[in-house]
Design a protein around this motif. Structure first.
Motif, PDB file in Angstrom:
ATOM      1  N   LEU A  34      36.548 -23.143 -26.493  1.00 48.77           N
ATOM      2  CA  LEU A  34      36.270 -21.725 -26.768  1.00 48.77           C
ATOM      3  C   LEU A  34      37.508 -20.998 -27.282  1.00 48.77           C
ATOM      4  O   LEU A  34      37.441 -20.234 -28.244  1.00 48.77           O
ATOM      5  CB  LEU A  34      35.755 -21.036 -25.495  1.00 48.77           C
ATOM      6  N   LYS A  64      21.917 -22.176 -22.136  1.00 49.46           N
ATOM      7  CA  LYS A  64      21.648 -21.343 -23.326  1.00 49.46           C
ATOM      8  C   LYS A  64      20.230 -20.759 -23.232  1.00 49.46           C
ATOM      9  O   LYS A  64      20.022 -19.567 -23.501  1.00 49.46           O
ATOM     10  CB  LYS A  64      21.797 -22.199 -24.589  1.00 49.46           C
ATOM     11  N   SER A  95      20.249 -17.915 -20.902  1.00 52.83           N
ATOM     12  CA  SER A  95      20.822 -16.684 -21.460  1.00 52.83           C
ATOM     13  C   SER A  95      19.831 -16.015 -22.418  1.00 52.83           C
ATOM     14  O   SER A  95      19.717 -14.786 -22.444  1.00 52.83           O
ATOM     15  CB  SER A  95      22.159 -16.964 -22.153  1.00 52.83           C
ATOM     16  N   LEU A  98      21.032  -6.994 -17.966  1.00 51.87           N
ATOM     17  CA  LEU A  98      21.052  -8.466 -17.931  1.00 51.87           C
ATOM     18  C   LEU A  98      20.775  -9.040 -16.537  1.00 51.87           C
ATOM     19  O   LEU A  98      20.145 -10.080 -16.417  1.00 51.87           O
ATOM     20  CB  LEU A  98      22.411  -8.984 -18.424  1.00 51.87           C
ATOM     21  N   PHE A 146      34.425  -4.814 -29.531  1.00 53.18           N
ATOM     22  CA  PHE A 146      33.731  -4.407 -30.757  1.00 53.18           C
ATOM     23  C   PHE A 146      33.525  -2.889 -30.872  1.00 53.18           C
ATOM     24  O   PHE A 146      33.774  -2.287 -31.930  1.00 53.18           O
ATOM     25  CB  PHE A 146      32.384  -5.157 -30.812  1.00 53.18           C
ATOM     26  N   PRO A 161      35.069  -9.343 -33.579  1.00 54.22           N
ATOM     27  CA  PRO A 161      35.593  -9.190 -32.219  1.00 54.22           C
ATOM     28  C   PRO A 161      36.217 -10.471 -31.651  1.00 54.22           C
ATOM     29  O   PRO A 161      37.104 -10.401 -30.806  1.00 54.22           O
ATOM     30  CB  PRO A 161      34.367  -8.792 -31.396  1.00 54.22           C
ATOM     31  N   ASN A 187      22.546 -25.314 -31.298  1.00 56.55           N
ATOM     32  CA  ASN A 187      23.796 -24.815 -31.898  1.00 56.55           C
ATOM     33  C   ASN A 187      24.583 -23.993 -30.892  1.00 56.55           C
ATOM     34  O   ASN A 187      24.160 -23.822 -29.747  1.00 56.55           O
ATOM     35  CB  ASN A 187      23.500 -24.026 -33.186  1.00 56.55           C
ATOM     36  N   GLN A 235      25.688 -20.808 -31.624  1.00 56.83           N
ATOM     37  CA  GLN A 235      25.731 -19.421 -32.080  1.00 56.83           C
ATOM     38  C   GLN A 235      25.454 -18.475 -30.904  1.00 56.83           C
ATOM     39  O   GLN A 235      24.666 -18.793 -30.004  1.00 56.83           O
ATOM     40  CB  GLN A 235      24.672 -19.207 -33.175  1.00 56.83           C
ATOM     41  N   ALA A 249      24.087 -16.180 -28.330  1.00 60.36           N
ATOM     42  CA  ALA A 249      22.687 -15.990 -27.952  1.00 60.36           C
ATOM     43  C   ALA A 249      22.212 -14.576 -28.287  1.00 60.36           C
ATOM     44  O   ALA A 249      21.031 -14.356 -28.516  1.00 60.36           O
ATOM     45  CB  ALA A 249      22.534 -16.260 -26.451  1.00 60.36           C
TER      46      ALA A 249
END
Ligand code: HEM
Length: 493
Positions: free
Chosen positions: A118, A149, A152, A206, A312, A371, A452, A454, A456
């Motif tokens: 990461l 994933k 999430s 969340l 961001f 970001p 992948n 990318q 979520a």
């Protein structure tokens, strides 16, 4: 402009899923094969010298730019911090990929492995996540990646029912604070109220838990996440304090978890005690243990979501509040045309999606200020990597590193790449450029999936940013400020 667009069109859009069809097309095979230029220098000295350039003498931007010029190539070998010569065996050797074409190899999961990369070869101790290797550190070949994933993505799907309400409620609190600060002090340093707003809204959306259930978390939860994040990433980040102290004290070793163990325990208990519904979801539907669910949830909430938005949103608000080109009038007019006037009226996911200028401004901000600036991936096998002007051989195990702020200013793809063009993504030609907008570790036209890596929340992030802008121009006729403070707001008449 036309030429640039044609050039972009000749670069096959990358795929964020397992797919290899984009390369090499016949025209690409005409490109010369080149040995990757650059070197890692002498042991210890090479990495140290590059580290000093990166953090001190040059800074990340100049670090990459000068090497592109020196090697006349957007693909080259160099070292990237951190380097802990005496404390651990982090390997700083990377192959830099700094144009749109070479960078997109980072999304091809047949070619690259994303385990533990990461933030580079350095991965903070798993103690920061209760000993669990959370989803973001897992490669797609690991069955646990699919589970985390999917978890999430399910969280996002479920939270979409309350997302808008929680966001707008917390934006009310944020702007009330900004207005009250301005009335008292002529300006509002809004970062702290913004971080509170982000934390409260994300927690409720969340995890399904309103932070008000714990006065300590409601007051200090966002600070706990700030400390937990900072301690992990300090060795990789340029802070900008007095050198050589930054090099000696902040970039020479990894900081230990025990410094934030108390904070993390409180956040863990907050989730464990209150988020029963989503914890059951993780256990029953996605085959995670309760402990794995909690640590993954904390990572998604604290690192991905809270960390991502905290970086961001100031750049987005600052970009708009600092604009003097008439952009605010145009945004205001679009927002009110779609929603009608008055705070909150007619604003929802559907209406915001109709705001072409608002969306384009969000995309353009993500292009110029991604970001997450650095992206890494390790070669799964030997393969050939293509830039705009050459083909290079990469060996299995080599670490590829892209610096997004530079990749997103690739002049072969983006017309006037250094310029902030609010309308860049509007219309048919503009929307094609979304194939090359990579802030989410994949193209903006891609689909996050278990196949992948990318983000979520690729769509939720951009929609949320659009909602924040739209809400702003339903409240105010104009706003003046920058990425750290608001100096004036003119209320909507
Ligand atoms: C502005 C906010 C955000 C930014 C800038 C952002 C950015 C990113 C990036 C760059 C990655 C890829 C990291 C890599 O492997 O190199 C990523 C992954 C991820 N993001 Fe986001 N993100 C944001 C918000 C969120 C939110 C709200 C969620 C909530 C679900 C989320 C969930 C994830 C997950 C689960 C992954 C890991 C994907 C995988 O392992 O396949 N992100 N994010």
């Amino acid at each position: 402009m036309l030429l640039r667009t044609m050039a972009a069109a000749s670069i096959p859009p990358p795929s964020s899923t397992t797919q290899t069809t984009q390369r090499p097309s016949p025209s690409l095979s005409q490109l010369p094969i080149r040995t990757i230029p650059g070197s890692y220098g002498l042991p210890l000295l090479g990495p140290l010298s590059d580290r000093l350039d990166y953090f001190w003498f040059q800074g990340p931007e100049k670090f990459f730019k000068t090497r592109v010029e020196k090697y006349k190539s957007t693909v080259f070998r160099t070292n990237i911090p951190p380097t802990f010569p005496f404390f651990s065996s982090v390997n700083p050797n990377i192959v830099a990929v700094l144009d749109v074409k070479s960078f997109s190899h980072l999304f091809d999961m047949e070619l690259v492995d994303k385990k533990d990369v990461l933030i580079g070869d350095f991965r903070p101790s798993l103690e920061f996540y209760g000993g669990v290797r959370v989803g973001v550190y897992l490669d797609t070949t690991d069955p646990k990646h699919g589970k985390t994933k999917s978890f999430s993505m399910e969280l996002l799907k479920r939270s979409s029912k309350v997302w808008l309400k929680e966001l707008l409620t917390n934006l009310d609190t944020l702007w009330e604070k900004v207005e009250s600060d301005i009335s008292k002090n002529d300006a509002s340093s809004y970062i702290i109220p913004l971080q509170r707003c982000i934390f409260n809204f994300l927690s409720a959306s969340l995890t399904g838990v309103n932070t008000s259930v714990s006065s300590d978390i409601a007051e200090n939860g966002w600070k706990m996440f700030n400390r937990w994040l900072a301690i992990q990433i300090i060795p990789t980040a340029k802070i900008g304090i007095f050198q050589p102290f930054e090099e000696i004290f902040l970039h020479s070793w990894a900081y230990p978890f025990f410094l934030v163990a108390g904070d993390y325990k409180k956040l863990y208990n907050f989730i464990n005690d209150n988020a029963g519904e989503v914890l059951r979801l993780g256990e029953d539907e996605f085959g995670l243990t309760r402990d794995e669910t909690i640590h993954n949830l904390l990572f998604i909430l604290g690192f991905n979501a809270y960390g991502g938005f905290s970086v961001f949103l100031p750049s987005l608000i600052g970009r708009i509040a600092g604009d003097e080109s008439g952009l605010q009038e145009r945004l205001r007019s679009e927002v009110r045309k779609v929603c009608g006037s008055g705070s909150g009226s007619g604003l929802n996911f559907k209406t915001v999606n109709e705001m072409e200028l608002v969306k384009s401004v969000v995309y353009e901000t993500l292009r110029l200020s991604p970001p997450v600036p650095l992206q890494f991936a390790r070669a799964r096998k030997d393969f050939k990597i293509t830039s705009h002007d050459a083909v290079f051989e990469v060996k299995k195990g080599e670490l590829l590193c892209g610096y997004q702020p530079m990749v997103m200013r690739d002049a072969n793809v983006f017309d006037d790449p250094e310029e902030f063009k609010p309308d860049r993504y509007i219309g048919q030609t503009g929307s094609k450029l979304l194939n090359y907008l990579f802030w989410s570790n994949g193209p903006q036209t891609g689909t996050p999936s278990t196949a992948n890596k990318q983000c979520a929340a690729k769509d939720m992030v951009t929609l949320t940013a659009c909602l924040i802008i739209a809400d702003l121009f339903l409240r105010y006729d104009s706003v003046t400020g920058d990425s750290g403070s608001i100096k004036a707001v003119v209320k909507a008449k």
